[in-house]
Motif scaffolding. Structure first.
Motif, PDB file in Angstrom:
ATOM      1  N   THR A  54      -7.037 -84.475  12.673  1.00  0.00           N
ATOM      2  CA  THR A  54      -6.045 -83.560  12.293  1.00  0.00           C
ATOM      3  C   THR A  54      -4.381 -84.160  12.426  1.00  0.00           C
ATOM      4  O   THR A  54      -4.299 -85.393  13.190  1.00  0.00           O
ATOM      5  N   PHE A  55      -3.648 -83.801  11.389  1.00  0.00           N
ATOM      6  CA  PHE A  55      -2.338 -84.461  11.488  1.00  0.00           C
ATOM      7  C   PHE A  55      -1.169 -83.147  11.856  1.00  0.00           C
ATOM      8  O   PHE A  55      -1.313 -82.342  11.356  1.00  0.00           O
ATOM      9  N   TRP A  56      -0.336 -83.763  12.713  1.00  0.00           N
ATOM     10  CA  TRP A  56       0.643 -82.991  13.282  1.00  0.00           C
ATOM     11  C   TRP A  56       1.982 -83.431  13.089  1.00  0.00           C
ATOM     12  O   TRP A  56       2.405 -84.648  13.162  1.00  0.00           O
ATOM     13  N   GLU A  57       3.043 -82.747  13.139  1.00  0.00           N
ATOM     14  CA  GLU A  57       4.372 -82.977  12.947  1.00  0.00           C
ATOM     15  C   GLU A  57       4.702 -83.620  14.233  1.00  0.00           C
ATOM     16  O   GLU A  57       5.500 -84.660  14.342  1.00  0.00           O
ATOM     17  N   SER A  58       4.270 -83.394  15.384  1.00  0.00           N
ATOM     18  CA  SER A  58       4.471 -83.806  16.715  1.00  0.00           C
ATOM     19  C   SER A  58       3.373 -83.636  17.626  1.00  0.00           C
ATOM     20  O   SER A  58       2.780 -82.666  17.392  1.00  0.00           O
ATOM     21  N   GLN A  59       3.692 -84.352  18.902  1.00  0.00           N
ATOM     22  CA  GLN A  59       2.529 -83.919  19.987  1.00  0.00           C
ATOM     23  C   GLN A  59       2.747 -82.666  20.215  1.00  0.00           C
ATOM     24  O   GLN A  59       2.027 -81.767  20.863  1.00  0.00           O
ATOM     25  N   GLU A  60       4.128 -82.121  20.534  1.00  0.00           N
ATOM     26  CA  GLU A  60       4.246 -80.906  20.954  1.00  0.00           C
ATOM     27  C   GLU A  60       3.763 -79.809  20.255  1.00  0.00           C
ATOM     28  O   GLU A  60       3.149 -78.760  20.726  1.00  0.00           O
ATOM     29  N   ALA A  61       3.597 -79.804  18.861  1.00  0.00           N
ATOM     30  CA  ALA A  61       2.953 -78.986  17.994  1.00  0.00           C
ATOM     31  C   ALA A  61       1.559 -79.110  18.257  1.00  0.00           C
ATOM     32  O   ALA A  61       0.826 -77.902  18.520  1.00  0.00           O
ATOM     33  N   PHE A  62       0.946 -79.989  18.920  1.00  0.00           N
ATOM     34  CA  PHE A  62      -0.521 -80.194  18.927  1.00  0.00           C
ATOM     35  C   PHE A  62      -0.852 -79.501  20.193  1.00  0.00           C
ATOM     36  O   PHE A  62      -1.761 -78.757  20.307  1.00  0.00           O
ATOM     37  N   LYS A  63      -0.128 -79.784  21.130  1.00  0.00           N
ATOM     38  CA  LYS A  63       0.010 -79.091  22.479  1.00  0.00           C
ATOM     39  C   LYS A  63      -0.140 -77.744  22.406  1.00  0.00           C
ATOM     40  O   LYS A  63      -0.934 -76.847  23.103  1.00  0.00           O
ATOM     41  N   ALA A  64       0.969 -77.202  21.708  1.00  0.00           N
ATOM     42  CA  ALA A  64       1.053 -75.652  21.648  1.00  0.00           C
ATOM     43  C   ALA A  64      -0.302 -75.216  20.680  1.00  0.00           C
ATOM     44  O   ALA A  64      -0.736 -73.936  21.121  1.00  0.00           O
ATOM     45  N   TRP A  65      -0.873 -75.739  19.543  1.00  0.00           N
ATOM     46  CA  TRP A  65      -2.097 -75.309  19.176  1.00  0.00           C
ATOM     47  C   TRP A  65      -3.034 -75.145  20.544  1.00  0.00           C
ATOM     48  O   TRP A  65      -3.921 -74.294  20.583  1.00  0.00           O
ATOM     49  N   THR A  66      -3.327 -76.374  21.316  1.00  0.00           N
ATOM     50  CA  THR A  66      -4.424 -76.363  22.087  1.00  0.00           C
ATOM     51  C   THR A  66      -4.115 -75.000  23.386  1.00  0.00           C
ATOM     52  O   THR A  66      -5.383 -74.971  24.128  1.00  0.00           O
ATOM     53  N   GLU A  67      -3.133 -74.650  23.252  1.00  0.00           N
ATOM     54  CA  GLU A  67      -2.557 -73.466  24.364  1.00  0.00           C
ATOM     55  C   GLU A  67      -2.704 -72.283  23.903  1.00  0.00           C
ATOM     56  O   GLU A  67      -2.130 -71.021  24.596  1.00  0.00           O
ATOM     57  N   SER A  68      -2.804 -72.060  22.566  1.00  0.00           N
ATOM     58  CA  SER A  68      -3.046 -70.995  21.858  1.00  0.00           C
ATOM     59  C   SER A  68      -3.836 -70.043  21.841  1.00  0.00           C
ATOM     60  O   SER A  68      -5.152 -70.577  21.980  1.00  0.00           O
ATOM     61  N   ASP A  69      -3.867 -68.743  21.596  1.00  0.00           N
ATOM     62  CA  ASP A  69      -5.085 -67.827  21.573  1.00  0.00           C
ATOM     63  C   ASP A  69      -5.874 -68.022  20.271  1.00  0.00           C
ATOM     64  O   ASP A  69      -7.089 -67.999  20.315  1.00  0.00           O
ATOM     65  N   ALA A  70      -5.228 -68.418  19.315  1.00  0.00           N
ATOM     66  CA  ALA A  70      -5.758 -69.011  18.004  1.00  0.00           C
ATOM     67  C   ALA A  70      -6.764 -70.143  18.278  1.00  0.00           C
ATOM     68  O   ALA A  70      -8.163 -70.108  17.746  1.00  0.00           O
ATOM     69  N   PHE A  71      -6.504 -70.975  19.159  1.00  0.00           N
ATOM     70  CA  PHE A  71      -7.168 -72.283  19.453  1.00  0.00           C
ATOM     71  C   PHE A  71      -8.733 -71.829  20.257  1.00  0.00           C
ATOM     72  O   PHE A  71      -9.835 -71.992  19.909  1.00  0.00           O
ATOM     73  N   LYS A  72      -8.322 -70.716  21.216  1.00  0.00           N
ATOM     74  CA  LYS A  72      -9.353 -70.327  21.858  1.00  0.00           C
ATOM     75  C   LYS A  72     -10.601 -69.512  21.174  1.00  0.00           C
ATOM     76  O   LYS A  72     -11.715 -69.724  21.199  1.00  0.00           O
ATOM     77  N   GLN A  73      -9.976 -68.824  20.085  1.00  0.00           N
ATOM     78  CA  GLN A  73     -10.880 -68.071  19.231  1.00  0.00           C
ATOM     79  C   GLN A  73     -11.454 -68.866  18.036  1.00  0.00           C
ATOM     80  O   GLN A  73     -12.628 -68.888  18.118  1.00  0.00           O
ATOM     81  N   GLY A  74     -10.876 -69.822  17.791  1.00  0.00           N
ATOM     82  CA  GLY A  74     -11.609 -70.967  16.823  1.00  0.00           C
ATOM     83  C   GLY A  74     -12.602 -71.786  17.514  1.00  0.00           C
ATOM     84  O   GLY A  74     -13.544 -72.239  16.910  1.00  0.00           O
ATOM     85  N   HIS A  75     -12.322 -72.136  18.668  1.00  0.00           N
ATOM     86  CA  HIS A  75     -13.158 -72.899  19.465  1.00  0.00           C
ATOM     87  C   HIS A  75     -14.467 -72.049  20.015  1.00  0.00           C
ATOM     88  O   HIS A  75     -15.400 -72.647  20.668  1.00  0.00           O
ATOM     89  N   ALA A  76     -14.188 -70.800  20.242  1.00  0.00           N
ATOM     90  CA  ALA A  76     -15.328 -69.873  20.751  1.00  0.00           C
ATOM     91  C   ALA A  76     -16.498 -70.097  19.837  1.00  0.00           C
ATOM     92  O   ALA A  76     -17.811 -69.755  20.271  1.00  0.00           O
ATOM     93  N   ARG A  77     -16.302 -70.283  18.622  1.00  0.00           N
ATOM     94  CA  ARG A  77     -17.449 -70.697  17.654  1.00  0.00           C
ATOM     95  C   ARG A  77     -18.405 -71.733  17.849  1.00  0.00           C
ATOM     96  O   ARG A  77     -19.402 -71.969  17.485  1.00  0.00           O
ATOM     97  N   SER A  78     -17.799 -72.649  18.994  1.00  0.00           N
ATOM     98  CA  SER A  78     -18.436 -74.077  18.980  1.00  0.00           C
ATOM     99  C   SER A  78     -19.672 -73.627  19.889  1.00  0.00           C
ATOM    100  O   SER A  78     -20.880 -74.386  19.836  1.00  0.00           O
ATOM    101  N   GLY A  79     -19.850 -72.498  20.388  1.00  0.00           N
ATOM    102  CA  GLY A  79     -21.323 -71.939  21.173  1.00  0.00           C
ATOM    103  C   GLY A  79     -22.295 -71.822  20.075  1.00  0.00           C
ATOM    104  O   GLY A  79     -23.367 -71.568  20.513  1.00  0.00           O
ATOM    105  N   THR A  80     -21.972 -71.851  18.998  1.00  0.00           N
ATOM    106  CA  THR A  80     -23.077 -71.476  17.974  1.00  0.00           C
ATOM    107  C   THR A  80     -24.086 -72.705  17.818  1.00  0.00           C
ATOM    108  O   THR A  80     -25.059 -72.489  17.310  1.00  0.00           O
ATOM    109  N   LEU A  81     -23.868 -73.881  18.447  1.00  0.00           N
ATOM    110  CA  LEU A  81     -24.606 -74.937  18.361  1.00  0.00           C
ATOM    111  C   LEU A  81     -25.396 -75.341  19.888  1.00  0.00           C
ATOM    112  O   LEU A  81     -24.587 -75.089  20.532  1.00  0.00           O
ATOM    113  N   PRO A  82     -26.444 -75.318  19.728  1.00  0.00           N
ATOM    114  CA  PRO A  82     -27.118 -75.865  21.165  1.00  0.00           C
ATOM    115  C   PRO A  82     -26.615 -77.040  21.865  1.00  0.00           C
ATOM    116  O   PRO A  82     -26.095 -77.866  21.199  1.00  0.00           O
ATOM    117  N   LYS A  83     -26.525 -77.306  23.078  1.00  0.00           N
ATOM    118  CA  LYS A  83     -26.247 -78.365  23.975  1.00  0.00           C
ATOM    119  C   LYS A  83     -26.883 -79.647  23.440  1.00  0.00           C
ATOM    120  O   LYS A  83     -26.163 -80.556  23.023  1.00  0.00           O
TER     121      LYS A  83
END
Length: 103
Positions: A54-83
């Motif tokens: 991924t490409f970001w304007e700044s490290q702060e923008a990336f950090k804001a993504w990782t702390e967002s509700d959208a990040f949690k929702q988007g990564h909740a789908r990762s449970g669809t693949l088995p360990k």
């Protein structure tokens, strides 16, 4: 600008399912302030990791993504693949872009 490379080691038996997950991704990140683009790279050599870049304007923008509700929702789908779909832990790398041939 920064890049974030998430190196993901995928069991070859689950490669197709892994790729489909990205083709049908939630696209939550696309609307985030500071997000530029997302590229998913398939390894050319067996045993090498996929790279989600991924490409970001700044490290702060990336950090804001990782702390967002959208990040949690988007990564909740990762449970669809088995360990067992993964052969090792992800490796996250962050780099500052100092030269870009696209500019």
């Amino acid at each position: 600008m920064i890049t974030v490379a998430n190196r993901i080691f995928v069991n070859p038996e689950h490669a197709e399912q892994f790729e489909e997950r990205f083709k049908n991704r939630a696209r939550q990140v696309d609307q985030m302030p500071g997000f530029i683009r997302n590229v998913v790279l398939k390894p050319a050599k067996a045993g090498d990791p996929y790279v989600v870049l991924t490409f970001w304007e700044s490290q702060e923008a990336f950090k804001a993504w990782t702390e967002s509700d959208a990040f949690k929702q988007g990564h909740a789908r990762s449970g669809t693949l088995p360990k067992e779909a993964f052969t090792g832990p992800n490796q996250l790398e962050i780099h500052e872009v100092i030269s870009d041939s696209m500019e």
